[in-house]
Scaffold this motif. Sequence first.
Motif: not given
Length: 901
Positions: A643-648, A670-676
């Motif tokens: 996945v491609l997500v924001r860093a916290l 765009s690409k955040a389906r974490v269960d993938a």
Amino acid sequence: MAGSCVTTRTTCPYCGVGCGVLASRFEDGTVTVKGDPDHPANLGRLCSKGSALAETLSLEDRLLFPSVGGKRASWDEALHAVSEGFARTIADHGPDSVALYVSGQILTEDYYVANKLMKGFIGSANIDTNSRLCMASSVAGHRRAFGSDTVPGTYEDLELADLIVLVGSNLAWCHPVLFQRIEAARRTRPNLRLVVVDPRRTATCELADLHLKLKPDTDVALFNGLLAFLHESGGLNDRYVNLHTSGLAQALEAAGSCDIRAIAEATGLAPQDVATFYSMVARTPKTVTVYSQGVNQSVCGTDKVNAILNTHLATGRIGRPGSGPFSVTGQPNAMGGREVGGLANMLAAHMDLENPDHRALVQSFWQSPRMAERPGLKAVDMFRAVRDGRIKAIWIMGTNPVDSLPDADGVAEALRACPLVVVSDVSTAVDTLAFAHVRLPAAAWGEKDGMVTNSERRMSRQKGFLPLPGEARADWWALAQVATRLGFGEAFAWQGSSDIIAEFARLSMERNQGSRDFDIGALAQITPEAFDGLAPFQWPWPAGTPAGESRFFADGGFFTPDRRARLVSVRQSAPRKLERRYPFVLNTGRIRDQWHTMTRTGKSERLSAHIAEPYAELHPDDAGLLGIAAADLVTVESPHGKVLVRALVTERAAQGNIFVPMHWTDQVSSKARVDAVVAPDTDPVSGQPGLKFTPVAVTRAEMQHYGFAVLREKPVDLDLTYWALAPIREGWRLEFACDGASTPCDPALRDLALRLLGQDSGGEDLISVEDRHAGSGRYASWTGDRLDGAVFVSREPVAVSRQWACGLLAQPAQSLTDRLGLLAGRSAAGRPDPGPIVCSCFQIGAKDIARAATQGHVTLEAIGQTLRAGTNCGSCRSEISSLLNALQDQQGDRHDIAQAG
């Protein structure tokens, strides 16, 4: 709102708390929602999601008519396609070549009909539910210990306890109303203590007296140590153990001695914290242990459950007011599904599929032609069987496995190759729907009518107060119609929900006489009129008895053959080793204001204001080693996907651990389906996947430019490396980034900004400011004084207040000064920047709270009186407390520096 209204008592469709709701529908069609003060589960309270239910009832993305092969069809054509496809598959390949995958979102009646069709008439147990993903380990642990899937206690126990231990449960965010009940109890009883056992520092920890930040999947070591400590310190209840249990000696042998230092080393805790916890439990008879997904969603989840149950059985702290183990469910009808045998290894009315007497009883009652004789495939294995061709037809109902199952890309691949995929759903914004050969429009919350069961065994009515839109129909009706076309019409000839519940009640009392826990025989002859007015009740409710509150097992009476509970011997498994390539542990879960895959909550601009884009929570030390700064984009990757997500970057995360929420789908990102990313490893007993532990790699994603936009029209076909979309008042907010060679102000990026604004080229209503040296560009267009949109781009993450920008579409900007101020990222006048939203109900932000604190409003109560934040649903109270504590710490640090100077 205009004219008179009709108010309907119904039940919230979100978590397993099962809150009562008063839904009022006005003559003009508008709806308002508030908590039902007479419902025993919530006594009028609602969380942020429940409070916003009326904002989620729009029809713009509703599935309104059936389709076959992508073309609109009549119900008759669609039902024929389903029944003919299933019949042909069964004839050619046998009953086990078909499957149903259902959901804790459907009603008890839907569940019952699906279970009856598959297990009693098709003759296969290949029916499972997404509750397998959240509660299966609790079911398995209960059955091993109690002989039945029985939750012993009630919510009242949380208010009567002297010590509450929350294990793997972020109750403040995931079951907020229960957390509010604990908060209220603590205000009246300050001696009530709270311990939180969780690798993360969650919002729930703000109320905790002790936070045990243990290593992932070391719960068995912690609770085995507690059992040994209780034994060695004389804390066991010998009378209860001797009269009502078996297996204590073996469980103690498996637990070993209470070596505090060894336990601390195994769990990653400080020895003094382990000793404090054990002493708190030992001296507090009225202890409730609440556990949820952090326990269940594990490859050793069943053992974790039994390690917890062992401590309560050995002390006799079960079934008594203020004491007992308590599993809280994740979905509104996860319990109802368990009651009707919705899991692949169970039968209706809590009977056991592997028990030949139970099978014979159910088959005789149903008068069914063939009965499943062995457990079917559990969720993860079911989709493996779809992928390898053993299952050739599957009906998916009310759930979204392409997003929610582990190895989600593998699930998508399986469905793509499956000869027949049927999907019943309410929304077109569901990723799984893309794989359906037959689409069936289902009734949604507010339209459907039936029963649900909450975590304390309380059955409540969900009632319709809206007309069915388009051609939507109840799920049980569609199942019964297919059953009729398969030749089983006589057994599925119900006229309404009350008929199904009455049949289910008769089955529950069949040859029971107290031999089984589940009995609702009092409803065996219920009429439609009585069903309509049925008040919430706890089971069991046998025929001929009044409804009442109940607890189980205070005086034994377990449902094993000898009526004794089993203390199950469990051992801490060896620590799971991380590969050098995948050195971090991925944990997934929920956030406060969203639900599952956002098909409902994602419609609410108010709920989306709290957290509007997918993120990965990581510890500052890990971020520093990886070269990741706050607001960078990061890739989280496993052998299964990425996945491609924001860093916290936050101290809340444990070092070496990454947390990514489960909610984002291809519909909104765009690409955040974490269960993938999540591995499809499962508990060997329960079949529940280990969604809390997947080895992953985390890397900073290099982007050439970043962007943020507020747009009146929803953008489509976003050809961007990263994007995340959320609703705002009168429009949409868009976060985006690109890894291409363009720099801000290049023609390509300017063209992108204009496309987002709906313009092919600049005009009189377009204003832009570009700084080639800084590499930034800002663009906005108007129609008259009405902003059509604004786009901000930069080489770095865009430094514009999101909450301020999200309010621009609702404000006129007439003067050139106003418009240039907008592009400069500042308000010409009016409300100061609220900062990130903390209180969804009143849209109060972190900066609002900070300003109030500098004016002397430094308590939760003072903030509530001044800003109203935290005074409606209460879901944000722990976050407000955390903010106030952080602000006080900062002031203390400044004071210390000044003194040192």
